[in-house]
Design an enzyme around this catalytic site. Structure first.
Site, PDB file in Angstrom:
ATOM      1  N   LYS A   1       0.844  -1.177   0.000  1.00  0.00           N
ATOM      2  CA  LYS A   1       0.000   0.000   0.000  1.00  0.00           C
ATOM      3  C   LYS A   1       0.892   1.244   0.000  1.00  0.00           C
ATOM      4  O   LYS A   1       1.665   1.463   0.953  1.00  0.00           O
ATOM      5  CB  LYS A   1      -0.930  -0.023   1.215  1.00  0.00           C
ATOM      6  CG  LYS A   1      -1.970  -1.145   1.137  1.00  0.00           C
ATOM      7  CD  LYS A   1      -2.812  -1.002  -0.117  1.00  0.00           C
ATOM      8  CE  LYS A   1      -3.807  -2.131  -0.314  1.00  0.00           C
ATOM      9  NZ  LYS A   1      -4.446  -2.069  -1.648  1.00  0.00           N
TER      10      LYS A   1
ATOM     11  N   ASP B   1       0.659  -0.552  -4.904  1.00  0.00           N
ATOM     12  CA  ASP B   1      -0.738  -0.156  -5.143  1.00  0.00           C
ATOM     13  C   ASP B   1      -1.034   1.164  -4.443  1.00  0.00           C
ATOM     14  O   ASP B   1      -1.097   1.225  -3.214  1.00  0.00           O
ATOM     15  CB  ASP B   1      -1.673  -1.248  -4.619  1.00  0.00           C
ATOM     16  CG  ASP B   1      -3.132  -0.964  -4.907  1.00  0.00           C
ATOM     17  OD1 ASP B   1      -3.428   0.026  -5.613  1.00  0.00           O
ATOM     18  OD2 ASP B   1      -3.990  -1.744  -4.431  1.00  0.00           O
TER      19      ASP B   1
ATOM     20  N   GLU C   1       0.066  -0.420  -9.371  1.00  0.00           N
ATOM     21  CA  GLU C   1      -1.395  -0.612  -9.417  1.00  0.00           C
ATOM     22  C   GLU C   1      -2.120   0.694  -9.133  1.00  0.00           C
ATOM     23  O   GLU C   1      -1.828   1.382  -8.158  1.00  0.00           O
ATOM     24  CB  GLU C   1      -1.801  -1.695  -8.407  1.00  0.00           C
ATOM     25  CG  GLU C   1      -3.309  -1.972  -8.406  1.00  0.00           C
ATOM     26  CD  GLU C   1      -3.676  -3.299  -7.737  1.00  0.00           C
ATOM     27  OE1 GLU C   1      -2.870  -4.251  -7.801  1.00  0.00           O
ATOM     28  OE2 GLU C   1      -4.772  -3.371  -7.141  1.00  0.00           O
TER      29      GLU C   1
ATOM     30  N   ASP D   1      -7.507  -1.268 -11.131  1.00  0.00           N
ATOM     31  CA  ASP D   1      -8.363  -1.922 -10.151  1.00  0.00           C
ATOM     32  C   ASP D   1      -9.700  -1.179 -10.025  1.00  0.00           C
ATOM     33  O   ASP D   1     -10.693  -1.528 -10.674  1.00  0.00           O
ATOM     34  CB  ASP D   1      -7.597  -1.973  -8.805  1.00  0.00           C
ATOM     35  CG  ASP D   1      -8.344  -2.664  -7.683  1.00  0.00           C
ATOM     36  OD1 ASP D   1      -9.530  -2.962  -7.836  1.00  0.00           O
ATOM     37  OD2 ASP D   1      -7.723  -2.901  -6.618  1.00  0.00           O
TER      38      ASP D   1
ATOM     39  N   LYS E   1     -12.325  -7.625  -8.555  1.00  0.00           N
ATOM     40  CA  LYS E   1     -12.950  -7.861  -7.254  1.00  0.00           C
ATOM     41  C   LYS E   1     -14.398  -8.270  -7.498  1.00  0.00           C
ATOM     42  O   LYS E   1     -15.169  -7.530  -8.116  1.00  0.00           O
ATOM     43  CB  LYS E   1     -12.866  -6.598  -6.399  1.00  0.00           C
ATOM     44  CG  LYS E   1     -11.440  -6.263  -5.971  1.00  0.00           C
ATOM     45  CD  LYS E   1     -11.417  -5.036  -5.088  1.00  0.00           C
ATOM     46  CE  LYS E   1     -10.102  -4.906  -4.325  1.00  0.00           C
ATOM     47  NZ  LYS E   1      -8.940  -4.624  -5.184  1.00  0.00           N
TER      48      LYS E   1
HETATM   49 MG    MG Z   1      -5.837  -2.438  -5.664  1.00  0.00          MG
END
Ligand code: MG
Length: 372
Positions: free
Chosen positions: A165, A193, A219, A242, A266
């Protein structure tokens, strides 16, 4: 077969590693998950789950899912749960949009379809390519050395794919990536990401500071497709998109613009397994890899992920996450369960797990009647 009853449950999930930190100061320690049980007129049941990653990650939140399900659940009563086409027509006629709230009903009907035919969902999603696949785990945003320590601890458990992250100060992010890369070797994949958290200026600074490496991906650097395309001009790092890939038009638009090498798929964000399969198949046909996961969730979400991952070509599967490894609570005995950094998909019909309804307490609400 007809849907006789829908029960909607809620339970809390707590992050196993303290506080989960993403860009923009978004933190999570606990989340409220929503579970749907669909009972058919012959008494067979199917299960689905949706757990938004807090109210500020995507246009989705826990109470929103439940409120939308109050509109959706009555609309599917009497519909054949094994006919996913009619289930979706009924849901779409009752409520526009709100794909994430439709996801647990969709997955519960796939579970019923599998249980009634004797097939695991992976078979129904096109067939099982592999029985075992590598998992990744997210690394919460923190001080660079803390993130590297976390990665060393997870590597000792067998994990070799990491999603860091980032999305804060661009030079601090460069340090986060460098420290983590130094804690890994050629057997690891590292995905940085930003969760759309960088401004275009921050992204430009960050990617110019990051030397391309064979095992480093970027990402969702910025919030929009247009910004992410601009970032592509400053870097040759392979890109994963994403949050902005929500449906077929957004996937085709991004693919047509040459925006990414991979998509993070997702299941709940796109509305369940029916649409996730469609997007997965399109991505595979376009040569775009996929990460298979969900916003968040427990055993039921993880079981759905496992079937989509098993039916995805190995060469197209960038990573998968078993989200039930990230949380304390388990409603199906921590099944499916990972082993040393690898996931496997149940062989039993449907989702292939046994949900303990007693662990969920009384339903938040129910519609329909118990079958006679
Ligand atoms: Mg992501």
């Amino acid at each position: 077969m007809k849907i006789a009853r829908v029960d909607v449950f809620a339970y809390d999930l707590h992050y196993l590693h303290g506080t989960y930190v993403m860009s923009g100061g978004r933190t999570v320690a606990g989340l409220s998950s929503t579970v749907v049980r669909v009972t058919a007129d012959d008494g067979l049941t199917g299960w689905g789950e949706v757990c938004p990653l807090g109210p500020a990650y995507l246009p989705a939140f826990a109470e929103g899912a439940r409120t939308a399900l109050r509109e959706l659940a009555p609309a599917v009563l009497g519909v054949d749960p094994t006919n996913l086409a009619l289930v979706h027509r009924a849901m779409d006629a009752a409520l526009s949009g709100h794909a994430y709230a439709k996801s647990p009903l969709d997955v519960a009907c796939w579970d019923l379809l599998g249980r009634s035919t004797g097939y695991p969902i992976a078979t129904l999603l096109g067939g099982r390519h592999h029985s075992r696949y590598p998992l990744y785990i997210a690394v919460p945003m923190g001080a660079p050395e803390e993130m590297a320590d976390y990665v060393r601890a997870r590597r000792a458990e067998g994990l070799h794919r990491f999603q860091l992250k980032i999305g804060g100060d661009p030079l601090a992010d460069r340090d986060r990536v460098e420290r983590v890369l130094a804690a890994t070797d050629h057997t690891d994949v590292v995905i940085a990401d930003a969760n759309g958290g960088w401004t275009l200026g921050d992204a430009a600074v960050a990617v110019r500071a990051l030397a391309p490496r064979p095992r480093l991906y970027l990402e969702q650097p910025c919030a929009s497709l247009e910004e992410c395309l601009q970032v592509r001009r400053f870097t040759t790092l392979p890109m994963v998109l994403d949050e902005i890939i929500t449906d077929v038009p957004s996937l085709l638009r991004a693919a047509g613009a040459g925006a990414m090498e991979a998509v993070n798929l997702k299941i709940a964000r796109v509305g369940g397994l029916t649409r996730a399969k469609l997007l997965r198949d399109l991505a595979q046909a376009l040569g775009i890899a996929v990460t298979v996961e969900d916003m968040w969730g427990g055993d039921i979400v993880t079981a759905a992920i496992s079937h989509l991952a098993a039916s995805t070509r190995p060469e197209s599967l960038l990573t998968t996450s078993f989200m039930n490894d990230w949380v304390r609570e388990h409603v199906a005995g921590h099944a499916p369960r990972s082993s040393a950094g690898f996931g496997a998909t149940p062989d039993a019909p449907g989702l292939g797990i046994e949900v303990d309804a007693g662990a969920l307490g009384a339903p938040v609400f129910s519609v329909g009647d118990e079958p006679a």
